[in-house]
Write an enzyme that holds these catalytic residues in place. Structure first.
Site, mmCIF file in Angstrom:
data_model
loop_
_atom_site.group_PDB
_atom_site.id
_atom_site.type_symbol
_atom_site.label_atom_id
_atom_site.label_comp_id
_atom_site.label_asym_id
_atom_site.label_seq_id
_atom_site.Cartn_x
_atom_site.Cartn_y
_atom_site.Cartn_z
ATOM 1 C CG HIS A 80 -68.863 -52.942 6.852
ATOM 2 N ND1 HIS A 80 -68.852 -52.062 7.919
ATOM 3 C CD2 HIS A 80 -70.062 -53.582 6.896
ATOM 4 C CE1 HIS A 80 -70.001 -52.180 8.582
ATOM 5 N NE2 HIS A 80 -70.739 -53.085 7.990
ATOM 6 C CG HIS A 116 -74.860 -47.274 9.221
ATOM 7 N ND1 HIS A 116 -73.968 -47.405 10.254
ATOM 8 C CD2 HIS A 116 -75.399 -48.503 9.038
ATOM 9 C CE1 HIS A 116 -73.975 -48.648 10.688
ATOM 10 N NE2 HIS A 116 -74.826 -49.333 9.959
#
Length: 585
Positions: free
Chosen positions: A126, A172
Site C-alpha cells: 500500500h 500521497h
C-alpha cells in the site's frame, strides 16, 4: 626534589565467558538412539530423518546423502574428517543449521500455479513509494525496490500532475509528502520486478490525471516495460489468467480513466452553483472508492462519486485504457449489488479495512463467494498516519487476495504478513485453501463465523536459543551483561484458534535452555500462523526485543528444527535462532 605520590585507579568490568552451547538432554538421547559407538553414519542419519524429521516423506538414500554432503560442505570448520559420519557435536550443529529449516529447504515453489489469480493470496503493498509516515515522509523509488526484493508482488502508485511542468509525479495527494517522478518508479520496477520471484508484478494505479497526461503515462509505461507488459485480449474476462501464464509479466490494474477527473456541481438553496472536487482531492489518504452509508438502510453502501459525467468518456485516452488488464470496478448500490457473482466479467474491487470489517458482519459468505472468482483489495484506513497496519486474517478468512500493507511500517501485523508469504518458496503467491474455493451441493460456501471442530493439534517444544552474543551489534544487548530471555509463542488465525503463551525467564544466559512444550488445537490449520517472539525481561521498564518470526503452520516440517529469528523489520539475523520440535497430533 619533592616527593610526589601517584594514584592508580583500576577498574574491573564484569565479563562473562561465552561458552559453547550445551547439547540438550533430549538431543543427546536422540543421537544415542540413531548412532553406534558415538558415531552416526549415513544409514543412521537416514533412519533419523525418516522416523523423526519427515515420517510422512518418501525420503530416498540419495536425498539423505545430498543433505549430508551439503551440510559437510557448508560446515568445513567443524573438522568432519570421516566422510558422511557425524559425532554428537556435529549432529547438534546440523540440527541448528540453515539446512534443517522448519519450512521446505531450499525454498521452492510447490503450489499449483495454473489456476486463476483469484485463487491466490498475493503479497500486496500500500502506498509503496512512501519512505515513512503517510503525511510528511519522502516519496522515493527506494521502498519500491526494497518491497520487490522481499517478494512483494503488488505495487501501488498514486499519480498526480506535476504543478510546474507537463509531467507526472508519484505522491500521497493532499499531504506534505515530497514527490518522486513516475519514470524513476517505473525504471525501479523494471529492474527489480523479478529479482525475488518470477511471478507477475501487478501495478495498482490511483489516477488523478488529465487525458493528456494519461496518454503520456501510457507511452512511459509501454516504453519502460515493452514486451513484458501484459495486455488483456478482452475486456470481458470470464476468469483471470494464472500466475504461471503471467510469469515475468507486468500487469496494470486500475479503474477506467473516466472515473477519476470528474467534478460534481450542486445547486445551493440560494440558487448559486457550487463545484466540489472529487473526494480523493478533499480527504487525504482515502482511496477511491470511499463509501458512506445511508441512515435509512443497513444494506446500502454508496460511493461518493456515484454520479458520472458522460463527457469524460469521450475525453479518455484510449492508449491508457488499453493498458488496463485488471479493471477495478466502481462499487455502486448496496453490498449485495457489488457482491453479485453472476456478472459476466471478472473484476477487482477495493475497500478499506473498516468497510471490510463492517461488511463481513452481515455478508461474510457473500464475500467468500465473490472472491472465488473476482479480486478484492483491502487497504489501511485513513487514520493510520504512522504507516501501521491491521489484522490481515480478516481479509484472508474471507478469501481477499490483495490485503494491502504499509511495507515501510513495523509491528506484529506486518510480521504476520511476512509469515504468510514465507510459504510457497517466498514467491509472493500462496494458493488459497480449498475450502475457500469450494461450493457445496446446496450452493453453500465456507462460513467464517461457523465454529468448527478441532482438525489437528500442533505440539511445539522449545529447547534453547543461541546467537545473540554473535549479533549483539544488531540486537543491542550489552556483551558484558547476559540477558534474561523468555519466549512468547502462539497462533494467529481464525479467532477461536488465536492464542499466545510464554515460557519461563532464563536469567543471565546468552544460550538459554527452556525445554518447555506447548499445544495448540487448530480448527482451521490452513490459515494458522505460528508466532514466536523472544524478549528480555526488564524489571525497571519495558522488556527488550530479542527477535521474532512467524511461520505458516500449513507448511511446517515436523521434527527438530532450527528456527531463525528476525528483527523488527523482518530482516533475518545472521546467527540468532531457536532449536524447536514440531509435531501434529
Amino acid at each position: 626534589m619533592s616527593k610526589q605520590t601517584y594514584k592508580i585507579c583500576c577498574c574491573f568490568f564484569r565479563r562473562f565467558k561465552l561458552k559453547e552451547a550445551e547439547v540438550p538432554a533430549e538431543i543427546k538421547a536422540l543421537f544415542e538412539n540413531y548412532s553406534e559407538n558415538g558415531v552416526m553414519n549415513i544409514e543412521h542419519f537416514h533412519m533419523f530423518l525418516k522416523e523423526v524429521q519427515d515420517p510422512e516423506d518418501t525420503l530416498t538414500m540419495d536425498k539423505t546423502e545430498s543433505i549430508m554432503d551439503s551440510f559437510m560442505h557448508q560446515h568445513k570448520h567443524l573438522h568432519i574428517f570421516h566422510h558422511r559420519k557425524l559425532h554428537l557435536h556435529q549432529f547438534f550443529r546440523y540440527l541448528l543449521s540453515e539446512i534443517n529449516s522448519p519450512l521446505p529447504y531450499p525454498p521452492m515453489v510447490h503450489h499449483n500455479m495454473t489456476d486463476p489469480l483469484s485463487h491466490y493470496f498475493i503479497f500486496t503493498g500500500h502506498n509503496s513509494y512512501l519512505t515513512g509516515n503517510q503525511i510528511s515522509s519522502d516519496c522515493s523509488e527506494v521502498p519500491i525496490i526494497e518491497a520487490l526484493r522481499r517478494g512483494v508482488r503488488v505495487i501501488e502508485l498514486d499519480m498526480w500532475p506535476n504543478s510546474t511542468k507537463d509531467d507526472v509525479d508519484i505522491l500521497h495527494g493532499g499531504t506534505l509528502t515530497t514527490p518522486v517522478g513516475l519514470m524513476k518508479c517505473l525504471k525501479a520496477i523494471r529492474e527489480n520486478a523479478f529479482v525475488a520471484s518470477e511471478y507477475p508484478v501487478i501495478l495498482t494505479l490511483e489516477d488523478h490525471l488529465t487525458p493528456d497526461l494519461q496518454e503520456k503515462v501510457a507511452q512511459m509505461v509501454s516504453k519502460t516495460f515493452g514486451g513484458i507488459l501484459f495486455h488483456s485480449t478482452s475486456e470481458n474476462l470470464q476468469d483471470f489468467p494464472s500466475p504461471e501464464s503471467l510469469k515475468g509479466r507486468i500487469v496494470i490494474s486500475t479503474k477506467p480513466p473516466k472515473k477519476y477527473t470528474e467534478t460534481k456541481s450542486f445547486k445551493e438553496d440560494d440558487g448559486t452553483i457550487k463545484v466540489h472536487k472529487s473526494s480523493e482531492e478533499v480527504v487525504w489518504g482515502e482511496e477511491i472508492p470511499v463509501f458512506i452509508e445511508r441512515l435509512d438502510s443497513k444494506d446500502k453502501v454508496y460511493d461518493r462519486d456515484e454520479d458520472e459525467n458522460p463527457n469524460l468518456q469521450q475525453n479518455a485516452a484510449p492508449e491508457y485504457e488499453h493498458l488496463i488488464a485488471i479493471r477495478n470496478e466502481k462499487m455502486k448500490g448496496g453490498i449485495k449489488a457489488w457482491l453479485r457473482v453472476n456478472s459476466k466479467n471478472a473484476h477487482r474491487v477495493s475497500l478499506n479495512e473498516e468497510k471490510l470489517e463492517k461488511a463481513v458482519l452481515t455478508h461474510g459468505t457473500d464475500i467468500v463467494r465473490f472472491n472465488q472468482r473476482n479480486l478484492m483489495r483491502v487497504y489501511p484506513k485513513a487514520t493510520r498516519i504512522d504507516s501501521s497496519n491491521y489484522n490481515p486474517l480478516i481479509g484472508w478468512m474471507h478469501g481477499a487476495q490483495m490485503v494491502a500493507f504499509n511495507m515501510q511500517g513495523h509491528g506484529r501485523s506486518l510480521w504476520l504478513m511476512q509469515g504468510m508469504f514465507r510459504a510457497n518458496g517466498g514467491c509472493g503467491y500462496v494458493k488459497k485453501p480449498d475450502f475457500l474455493l469450494e461450493v457445496g451441493p446446496n450452493n453453500e460456501v465456507f462460513d467464517p463465523k461457523r465454529r468448527l471442530l478441532v482438525k489437528k493439534t500442533l505440539k511445539v517444544k522449545i529447547y534453547m536459543g543461541e546467537g545473540w552474543n554473535l549479533d549483539f551489534h544488531r540486537t543491542h544487548f550489552d556483551l558484558y551483561s547476559p540477558p534474561d530471555f523468555y519466549v512468547k509463542i502462539g497462533i494467529a488465525g481464525v479467532p477461536v484458534d488465536s492464542v499466545m503463551k510464554r515460557t519461563k525467564t532464563i536469567q543471565d544466559n546468552w544460550m538459554p535452555e527452556w525445554n518447555e512444550e506447548f499445544e495448540f488445537p487448530l480448527t482451521v490449520p490452513e490459515l494458522a500462523l505460528l508466532r514466536v517472539e523472544v524478549h528480555e525481561f526488564d524489571m525497571s521498564g519495558k522488556d527488550d526485543f530479542g527477535g521474532q518470526t512467524c511461520l505458516p503452520v500449513f507448511e511446517l516440517k515436523t521434527g527438530v528444527r532450527a528456527v531463525p529469528l528476525h528483527d523488527h523489520k523482518g530482516e533475518k539475523y545472521r546467527s540468532v535462532k531457536l532449536l524447536m520440535r514440531f509435531a501434529f497430533i
